[in-house]
Design an enzyme around this catalytic site. Structure first.
Site, PDB file in Angstrom:
ATOM      1  N   HIS A  49       2.368  -6.047   7.603  1.00 37.61           N
ATOM      2  CA  HIS A  49       0.915  -6.023   7.464  1.00 37.61           C
ATOM      3  C   HIS A  49       0.450  -7.027   6.414  1.00 37.61           C
ATOM      4  O   HIS A  49       0.691  -6.852   5.229  1.00 37.61           O
ATOM      5  CB  HIS A  49       0.491  -4.604   7.077  1.00 37.61           C
ATOM      6  CG  HIS A  49      -0.971  -4.405   6.956  1.00 37.61           C
ATOM      7  ND1 HIS A  49      -1.587  -4.067   5.770  1.00 37.61           N
ATOM      8  CD2 HIS A  49      -1.965  -4.468   7.887  1.00 37.61           C
ATOM      9  CE1 HIS A  49      -2.873  -3.920   5.962  1.00 37.61           C
ATOM     10  NE2 HIS A  49      -3.137  -4.161   7.227  1.00 37.61           N
ATOM     11  N   HIS A  91      -8.443 -11.275   5.301  1.00 39.52           N
ATOM     12  CA  HIS A  91      -8.837  -9.962   5.809  1.00 39.52           C
ATOM     13  C   HIS A  91     -10.303  -9.641   5.610  1.00 39.52           C
ATOM     14  O   HIS A  91     -11.021  -9.299   6.552  1.00 39.52           O
ATOM     15  CB  HIS A  91      -7.994  -8.868   5.167  1.00 39.52           C
ATOM     16  CG  HIS A  91      -8.407  -7.491   5.595  1.00 39.52           C
ATOM     17  ND1 HIS A  91      -9.310  -6.718   4.878  1.00 39.52           N
ATOM     18  CD2 HIS A  91      -8.081  -6.766   6.690  1.00 39.52           C
ATOM     19  CE1 HIS A  91      -9.503  -5.579   5.498  1.00 39.52           C
ATOM     20  NE2 HIS A  91      -8.774  -5.567   6.602  1.00 39.52           N
TER      21      HIS A  91
END
Length: 317
Positions: A49, A91
């Site tokens: 991730h 992100h």
């Protein structure tokens, strides 16, 4: 851990809906790279991730390089677009949390973003994992990441906030095609937006897609769960028809396991089984503790997103 589901094959009834995506099944000796990718997805996947972001600043060279060293199956990252149309790996919609700048990412040119420090925050936030070399790391472009790792690695890309960028899907698919990642079976695309995923499917049906879902109680203390974007009902009300609607364009669902600081569990083994019975892979995000990892392995999920791919690989091995 349960592994019997890994050998399952996908129903022939979905072939027409999936267009040119070949259906996962037993690995053939002469399987092409695209089919081989789908075959490989039938095995459990360790998804790093934002890289090994428990060990290093997310979506930076140290995070991705450590994920590769830890033998993650995928490098997961989010893709957004700069003010001058460049694809970057980042992100948040704003740059405040993980750089020394502030404001909306989309308002900055690539040159302006490259001038920011995207690493020092990690040393302040996670002193146990701090490293002086993390300070000064840059925001990366998607091209830079692909050019460094090529087709030696596989990429799990999230189309982030597509409503902010009018041609994000087109630019992303073009970049992946130019780098040969589609034909080499090296990329998956995920998004919370079903419309964005359907756009990608129309642009190139050979790219495997994963529909992200987020389950939570609409009101605090409410037992009834809802899904953030409405792509499905709450997990307990999700029907075979709901899963089959996703299966028309996607090969899997990516879901949260828990919600909130109290870690309210939002899915269970029955949810996983039902999704898989409807020919959908189940990848769960973002699990960093071994207890949660083991629970999901026991349920037979197909993959786990984690900031600590080394921890997950230790359990899988």
């Amino acid at each position: 851990m349960s592994v019997s589901h890994r050998q399952r094959t996908l129903g022939l009834a979905t072939m027409t809906a999936l267009g040119s995506i070949a259906l996962p099944g037993p690995v053939a000796a002469d399987a092409g790279p695209i089919q081989q990718h789908l075959d490989d997805l039938q095995s459990f996947q360790v998804i790093a991730h934002r890289g090994a972001s428990g060990h290093a600043p997310e979506a930076t060279w140290p995070a991705f390089e450590q994920a590769v060293e830890m033998e993650a199956d995928y490098l997961e990252m989010d893709v957004q677009m700069t003010a001058d149309g460049e694809l970057v790996v980042f992100h948040d919609e704003t740059i405040d949390r993980t750089t020394d700048g502030e404001g909306d990412l989309k308002d900055y040119t690539l040159e302006e973003l490259k001038a920011l420090d995207a690493g020092s925050w990690f040393n302040d936030e996670f002193p146990d994992y701090a490293d002086d070399e993390y300070a000064g790391n840059e925001i990366l472009t998607l091209d830079e990441v692909i050019e460094r790792f090529g087709t030696d690695e596989r990429y799990y890309l999230e189309i982030k906030s597509p409503e902010l960028y009018s041609d994000l899907e087109e630019s992303l698919v073009e970049a992946l095609e130019d780098h040969g990642l589609v034909e080499s079976g090296s990329v998956i695309i995920q998004s919370f937006s079903d419309e964005s995923l359907k756009t990608v499917h129309e642009l190139n049906a050979d790219i495997p897609l994963v529909q992200l879902v987020w389950y939570y109680p609409e009101e605090e203390g409410d037992d009834e769960l809802v899904e953030w974007t409405g792509v499905t009902p709450g997990p307990e009300e999700t029907t075979d028809e709901d899963f089959q609607a996703i299966r028309e364009y996607a090969v899997g669902v990516g879901t949260n396991l828990t919600y909130g600081e109290e870690e309210l569990q939002v899915i269970d083994a029955d949810f996983v089984e039902q999704a898989q019975a409807n020919d959908l892979l189940v990848h769960v995000y973002t699990i960093n503790e071994e207890e949660g990892m083991q629970r999901l392995l026991d349920w037979g999920v197909d993959g786990i997103f984690t900031n600590f791919p080394d921890r997950l690989n230790a359990l899988v091995e």
